[in-house]
Design a protein around this motif. Structure first.
Motif, PDB file in Angstrom:
ATOM      1  N   PRO A 364       0.797  -1.227   0.000  1.00 31.54           N
ATOM      2  CA  PRO A 364       0.000   0.000   0.000  1.00 31.54           C
ATOM      3  C   PRO A 364       0.827   1.272   0.000  1.00 31.54           C
ATOM      4  O   PRO A 364       0.427   2.274  -0.614  1.00 31.54           O
ATOM      5  CB  PRO A 364      -0.838  -0.130   1.284  1.00 31.54           C
ATOM      6  CG  PRO A 364      -0.927  -1.607   1.532  1.00 31.54           C
ATOM      7  CD  PRO A 364       0.375  -2.166   1.059  1.00 31.54           C
ATOM      8  N   SER A 365       1.978   1.237   0.629  1.00 32.32           N
ATOM      9  CA  SER A 365       2.799   2.440   0.705  1.00 32.32           C
ATOM     10  C   SER A 365       3.416   2.826  -0.633  1.00 32.32           C
ATOM     11  O   SER A 365       3.879   3.959  -0.799  1.00 32.32           O
ATOM     12  CB  SER A 365       3.922   2.242   1.741  1.00 32.32           C
ATOM     13  OG  SER A 365       4.721   1.125   1.391  1.00 32.32           O
ATOM     14  N   SER A 366       3.422   1.904  -1.601  1.00 36.89           N
ATOM     15  CA  SER A 366       4.053   2.179  -2.894  1.00 36.89           C
ATOM     16  C   SER A 366       3.072   2.585  -3.976  1.00 36.89           C
ATOM     17  O   SER A 366       3.483   3.069  -5.032  1.00 36.89           O
ATOM     18  CB  SER A 366       4.834   0.938  -3.371  1.00 36.89           C
ATOM     19  OG  SER A 366       5.822   0.566  -2.446  1.00 36.89           O
ATOM     20  N   ILE A 367       1.782   2.394  -3.731  1.00 38.16           N
ATOM     21  CA  ILE A 367       0.804   2.607  -4.794  1.00 38.16           C
ATOM     22  C   ILE A 367       0.788   4.050  -5.271  1.00 38.16           C
ATOM     23  O   ILE A 367       0.747   4.325  -6.484  1.00 38.16           O
ATOM     24  CB  ILE A 367      -0.598   2.179  -4.310  1.00 38.16           C
ATOM     25  CG1 ILE A 367      -0.632   0.666  -4.100  1.00 38.16           C
ATOM     26  CG2 ILE A 367      -1.671   2.594  -5.324  1.00 38.16           C
ATOM     27  CD1 ILE A 367      -1.946   0.141  -3.570  1.00 38.16           C
ATOM     28  N   ASP A 368       0.843   5.000  -4.353  1.00 36.54           N
ATOM     29  CA  ASP A 368       0.763   6.410  -4.734  1.00 36.54           C
ATOM     30  C   ASP A 368       1.978   6.875  -5.515  1.00 36.54           C
ATOM     31  O   ASP A 368       1.948   7.939  -6.147  1.00 36.54           O
ATOM     32  CB  ASP A 368       0.599   7.282  -3.483  1.00 36.54           C
ATOM     33  CG  ASP A 368      -0.746   7.065  -2.802  1.00 36.54           C
ATOM     34  OD1 ASP A 368      -1.684   6.626  -3.497  1.00 36.54           O
ATOM     35  OD2 ASP A 368      -0.856   7.311  -1.588  1.00 36.54           O
ATOM     36  N   PHE A 369       3.049   6.111  -5.484  1.00 36.01           N
ATOM     37  CA  PHE A 369       4.278   6.512  -6.168  1.00 36.01           C
ATOM     38  C   PHE A 369       4.563   5.623  -7.385  1.00 36.01           C
ATOM     39  O   PHE A 369       5.672   5.613  -7.905  1.00 36.01           O
ATOM     40  CB  PHE A 369       5.461   6.441  -5.193  1.00 36.01           C
ATOM     41  CG  PHE A 369       5.248   7.232  -3.936  1.00 36.01           C
ATOM     42  CD1 PHE A 369       5.447   8.604  -3.910  1.00 36.01           C
ATOM     43  CD2 PHE A 369       4.820   6.607  -2.771  1.00 36.01           C
ATOM     44  CE1 PHE A 369       5.234   9.324  -2.749  1.00 36.01           C
ATOM     45  CE2 PHE A 369       4.610   7.319  -1.612  1.00 36.01           C
ATOM     46  CZ  PHE A 369       4.816   8.689  -1.594  1.00 36.01           C
ATOM     47  N   THR A 370       3.558   4.893  -7.820  1.00 33.40           N
ATOM     48  CA  THR A 370       3.708   3.960  -8.935  1.00 33.40           C
ATOM     49  C   THR A 370       3.036   4.521 -10.176  1.00 33.40           C
ATOM     50  O   THR A 370       1.935   5.061 -10.112  1.00 33.40           O
ATOM     51  CB  THR A 370       3.088   2.596  -8.590  1.00 33.40           C
ATOM     52  OG1 THR A 370       3.752   2.064  -7.424  1.00 33.40           O
ATOM     53  CG2 THR A 370       3.240   1.620  -9.742  1.00 33.40           C
ATOM     54  N   THR A 371       3.714   4.411 -11.290  1.00 35.98           N
ATOM     55  CA  THR A 371       3.138   4.788 -12.577  1.00 35.98           C
ATOM     56  C   THR A 371       2.497   3.561 -13.207  1.00 35.98           C
ATOM     57  O   THR A 371       3.157   2.549 -13.416  1.00 35.98           O
ATOM     58  CB  THR A 371       4.219   5.349 -13.520  1.00 35.98           C
ATOM     59  OG1 THR A 371       4.807   6.510 -12.921  1.00 35.98           O
ATOM     60  CG2 THR A 371       3.601   5.728 -14.870  1.00 35.98           C
ATOM     61  N   PHE A 372       1.211   3.647 -13.490  1.00 33.20           N
ATOM     62  CA  PHE A 372       0.476   2.521 -14.048  1.00 33.20           C
ATOM     63  C   PHE A 372       0.312   2.700 -15.547  1.00 33.20           C
ATOM     64  O   PHE A 372      -0.137   3.760 -16.011  1.00 33.20           O
ATOM     65  CB  PHE A 372      -0.909   2.411 -13.402  1.00 33.20           C
ATOM     66  CG  PHE A 372      -0.873   2.083 -11.934  1.00 33.20           C
ATOM     67  CD1 PHE A 372      -0.827   0.769 -11.510  1.00 33.20           C
ATOM     68  CD2 PHE A 372      -0.874   3.094 -10.982  1.00 33.20           C
ATOM     69  CE1 PHE A 372      -0.802   0.458 -10.152  1.00 33.20           C
ATOM     70  CE2 PHE A 372      -0.847   2.794  -9.630  1.00 33.20           C
ATOM     71  CZ  PHE A 372      -0.809   1.473  -9.220  1.00 33.20           C
ATOM     72  N   THR A 373       0.676   1.679 -16.303  1.00 37.27           N
ATOM     73  CA  THR A 373       0.439   1.671 -17.751  1.00 37.27           C
ATOM     74  C   THR A 373      -0.057   0.293 -18.145  1.00 37.27           C
ATOM     75  O   THR A 373       0.407  -0.733 -17.614  1.00 37.27           O
ATOM     76  CB  THR A 373       1.720   1.991 -18.544  1.00 37.27           C
ATOM     77  OG1 THR A 373       2.700   0.965 -18.323  1.00 37.27           O
ATOM     78  CG2 THR A 373       2.292   3.348 -18.134  1.00 37.27           C
ATOM     79  N   TRP A 374      -1.006   0.243 -19.055  1.00 34.18           N
ATOM     80  CA  TRP A 374      -1.547  -1.038 -19.481  1.00 34.18           C
ATOM     81  C   TRP A 374      -0.505  -1.926 -20.153  1.00 34.18           C
ATOM     82  O   TRP A 374      -0.476  -3.142 -19.901  1.00 34.18           O
ATOM     83  CB  TRP A 374      -2.746  -0.827 -20.394  1.00 34.18           C
ATOM     84  CG  TRP A 374      -4.013  -0.500 -19.662  1.00 34.18           C
ATOM     85  CD1 TRP A 374      -4.758   0.628 -19.755  1.00 34.18           C
ATOM     86  CD2 TRP A 374      -4.679  -1.338 -18.712  1.00 34.18           C
ATOM     87  NE1 TRP A 374      -5.845   0.563 -18.923  1.00 34.18           N
ATOM     88  CE2 TRP A 374      -5.822  -0.641 -18.274  1.00 34.18           C
ATOM     89  CE3 TRP A 374      -4.421  -2.603 -18.182  1.00 34.18           C
ATOM     90  CZ2 TRP A 374      -6.706  -1.173 -17.335  1.00 34.18           C
ATOM     91  CZ3 TRP A 374      -5.290  -3.138 -17.258  1.00 34.18           C
ATOM     92  CH2 TRP A 374      -6.422  -2.428 -16.839  1.00 34.18           C
ATOM     93  N   PRO A 375       0.349  -1.391 -21.026  1.00 33.91           N
ATOM     94  CA  PRO A 375       1.348  -2.286 -21.649  1.00 33.91           C
ATOM     95  C   PRO A 375       2.205  -3.016 -20.625  1.00 33.91           C
ATOM     96  O   PRO A 375       2.489  -4.216 -20.783  1.00 33.91           O
ATOM     97  CB  PRO A 375       2.181  -1.332 -22.518  1.00 33.91           C
ATOM     98  CG  PRO A 375       1.233  -0.222 -22.858  1.00 33.91           C
ATOM     99  CD  PRO A 375       0.404  -0.033 -21.629  1.00 33.91           C
ATOM    100  N   ALA A 376       2.645  -2.325 -19.576  1.00 32.42           N
ATOM    101  CA  ALA A 376       3.494  -2.965 -18.570  1.00 32.42           C
ATOM    102  C   ALA A 376       2.717  -4.020 -17.785  1.00 32.42           C
ATOM    103  O   ALA A 376       3.217  -5.129 -17.540  1.00 32.42           O
ATOM    104  CB  ALA A 376       4.059  -1.910 -17.625  1.00 32.42           C
ATOM    105  N   ILE A 377       1.488  -3.701 -17.386  1.00 25.37           N
ATOM    106  CA  ILE A 377       0.681  -4.641 -16.611  1.00 25.37           C
ATOM    107  C   ILE A 377       0.365  -5.889 -17.426  1.00 25.37           C
ATOM    108  O   ILE A 377       0.525  -7.023 -16.953  1.00 25.37           O
ATOM    109  CB  ILE A 377      -0.611  -3.946 -16.134  1.00 25.37           C
ATOM    110  CG1 ILE A 377      -0.285  -2.906 -15.058  1.00 25.37           C
ATOM    111  CG2 ILE A 377      -1.619  -4.964 -15.606  1.00 25.37           C
ATOM    112  CD1 ILE A 377      -1.478  -2.083 -14.621  1.00 25.37           C
TER     113      ILE A 377
END
Length: 543
Positions: A364-377
């Motif tokens: 949970p502590s890392s979610i706000d600092f994570t960049t989400f992109t569909w290609p990576a996921i």
């Protein structure tokens, strides 16, 4: 359509409590609609409190009492049924035979009476979700007996088992026997068997969530959220970037039930006297000013017009919004995710084993600092499918669906390692499935291209409908984007074969067989069970 959950044994009751809490959290945070709430909960005597559609069974009272107390103390808007549980004062001693042949006939009528009462609260019934372990006596033995009884009494309802596969290092000395007996019996009565491996859950907590010493509560939380991610409502769409839905039209232009509203975040006891408990956000899309999903406020939000949440009336009914209890909102929303999942993935009676993968797994502590992109996921999730891994890390990225020997049968030397997916060097490590169901949640879920999951090399050549895709515009948890994949694949071969090796070694020396003979079992029962398991493993290895 309602689903009734049966929590069986210590593991099943602890996992069930985490599962209902995870569902309640997501239903409170996002507007999935009234049908989604009523699928797993029903209005209770208190108009501000909902009751889970569940039956709790254990042969010791402590765990059931703990689960009920945890739900009552959570401050959430749901509780367990006040009398929907069955307990006794002594356990099954980790003996499958005692749970199945001993306690099973003894509690048969009482258990089915509890189920019947819960069924009567539903206007229609999708089926049953059984949560149980495979290593002990009550969850494994009695849980298997209950599954067979449900199949006998409810012929047209789905019976789906979510089973926790034990640590390979050994939690219980007789777990090889218990696990194989459970699996061999459920293969004949269950419509789908979803395996949750303790080894993989432990590694997820330790390596990905940063938990130094994972507890069972931590592992149950991971498993419950993964299960909730596929059982919450979503809309069908095609695998290509246009997001076309099987229901017709463009998914990008259809309305989804996924945007969060501005409902209050209060809790019981907070605010003015008599303030209501936090309730699930209900359907409000009828007055949405724009198509597409409404996201959370902030980065990646979709435009929308939040409305006041629906509130219970004095009779406990839900109303007050543009789409009331008797009305239907637009959009081809899956109102019975469990039925859709089982119907698509387990259409062949000889293939019932399901594997659940979910990404991303972040502390949970890392979610706000994570960049989400569909290609990576999607790249990571697809490689997990290709290699048969359940973890996001430790995969062999050199393996592709077209690697040499990809179509060869999978043997003991090529089985994926527990919790990971790597295999012995030089062996074929390519996974193959009967069918896959991909669920996308979050920003852009309607438009992202997932055609790589439809590659023919990923599934058996005879598969009729190898890939189903659905989406919701609502974020899952706090992740801007997330994806879950349920596969009917040969991931199960490795754990089954390793467990069978232990069981054969024990049976050769007749270890602990006398404990099972006390309840009418014989060596021939062991041998017929092992033969059934070999047949299951062989079929999957030949995919």
């Amino acid at each position: 359509m309602p689903v009734i959950t049966l929590q069986l044994g210590q593991c099943g009751n602890q996992l069930g409590c985490s599962f209902f809490s995870a569902l309640a959290s997501e239903l409170s945070a996002h507007d999935y609609g009234q049908d989604a709430v009523l699928e797993y909960y029903r209005p209770g005597a208190d108009p501000n409190i909902y009751t889970s559609r569940s039956v709790l069974i254990d042969m010791e009272p402590k765990v059931v009492a703990g689960a009920r107390a945890a739900a009552a103390a959570s401050g959430s808007w749901w509780r367990y049924p006040p009398s929907g549980y069955l307990v006794m004062q002594s356990g099954s001693g980790n003996n499958w035979a005692q749970g199945f042949h001993g306690y099973g006939p003894q509690v048969h009528e009482a258990a089915l009476e509890l189920v019947r009462k819960e069924v009567e609260h539903a206007d229609s019934l999708t089926g049953f979700l059984l949560l149980q372990s495979m290593a002990g006596g009550t969850g494994a033995g009695l849980g298997t007996y209950v599954a067979e009884a449900l199949r006998d009494d409810y012929h047209s309802a789905f019976v789906t088992n979510c089973c926790v596969w034990p640590y390979e290092s050994g939690e219980v000395i007789v777990q090889p026997y218990n696990t194989l007996f459970t699996l061999s019996h459920l293969a004949d009565v269950s419509d789908g068997i979803m395996l949750l491996e303790n080894e993989a859950l432990h590694r997820t907590c330790a390596r990905l969530m940063g938990i130094a010493r994972p507890s069972f509560a931590d592992m149950n939380g991971i498993a419950a959220r993964a299960l909730a991610s596929v059982l919450l409502p979503s809309q069908p769409r095609g695998p290509y970037g246009s997001g076309s839905s099987s229901g017709g039209g463009s998914a990008a232009g259809s309305k989804t039930l996924g945007g969060p509203g501005s409902h209050p975040r209060g809790s019981p006891g907070a605010g003015p006297a008599g303030a209501a408990a936090q309730l699930p956000a209900l359907r409000r899309t009828g007055s949405s000013s724009s198509g597409g999903a409404r996201g959370a406020s902030g980065e990646g939000s979709y435009p929308g017009s939040p409305q006041a949440p629906l509130t219970p009336t004095s009779s406990g009914a839900l109303g007050g919004g543009p789409c009331g209890p008797s009305s239907r909102c637009p959009g081809p929303v899956r109102t019975s995710p469990l039925a859709d999942l089982v119907s698509h993935l387990c259409c062949h009676p000889a293939y019932r084993m399901l594997t659940l993968r979910a990404v991303p797994q972040l502390p949970p502590s890392s979610i706000d600092f994570t960049t989400f992109t569909w290609p990576a996921i999607l790249k990571r999730l697809r490689q997990m499918l290709v290699t048969g891994s359940i973890l996001e890390e430790g995969m062999d990225w050199s393996v592709t669906p077209h690697s040499p020997g990809a179509g060869a049968p999978q043997g003991p030397g090529t089985a994926a390692a527990a919790g990971g997916g790597s295999a012995s060097s030089g062996a074929c490590r390519v996974n193959r499935a009967v069918a896959n169901w991909l669920v996308l949640r979050g920003q852009g879920a309607a438009e992202v291209d997932v055609c790589e999951f439809a590659e023919p090399a990923l599934t058996a050549g005879w598969a009729v409908d190898p890939l189903a895709v659905s989406y919701s515009g609502a974020k899952f948890g706090r992740c801007l984007m997330s994806a879950s994949l349920v596969s009917n694949d040969r991931r199960c071969v490795g754990p089954i074969q390793r467990m069978q090796e232990h069981a054969y070694g024990m049976l050769a020396s007749r270890a602990f067989v006398h404990q099972y003979e006390k309840y009418g079992m014989s060596v021939s029962d062991f041998q017929s069970c092992f033969a059934r398991i070999e047949d299951i493993a062989h079929r999957y290895a030949m995919l």
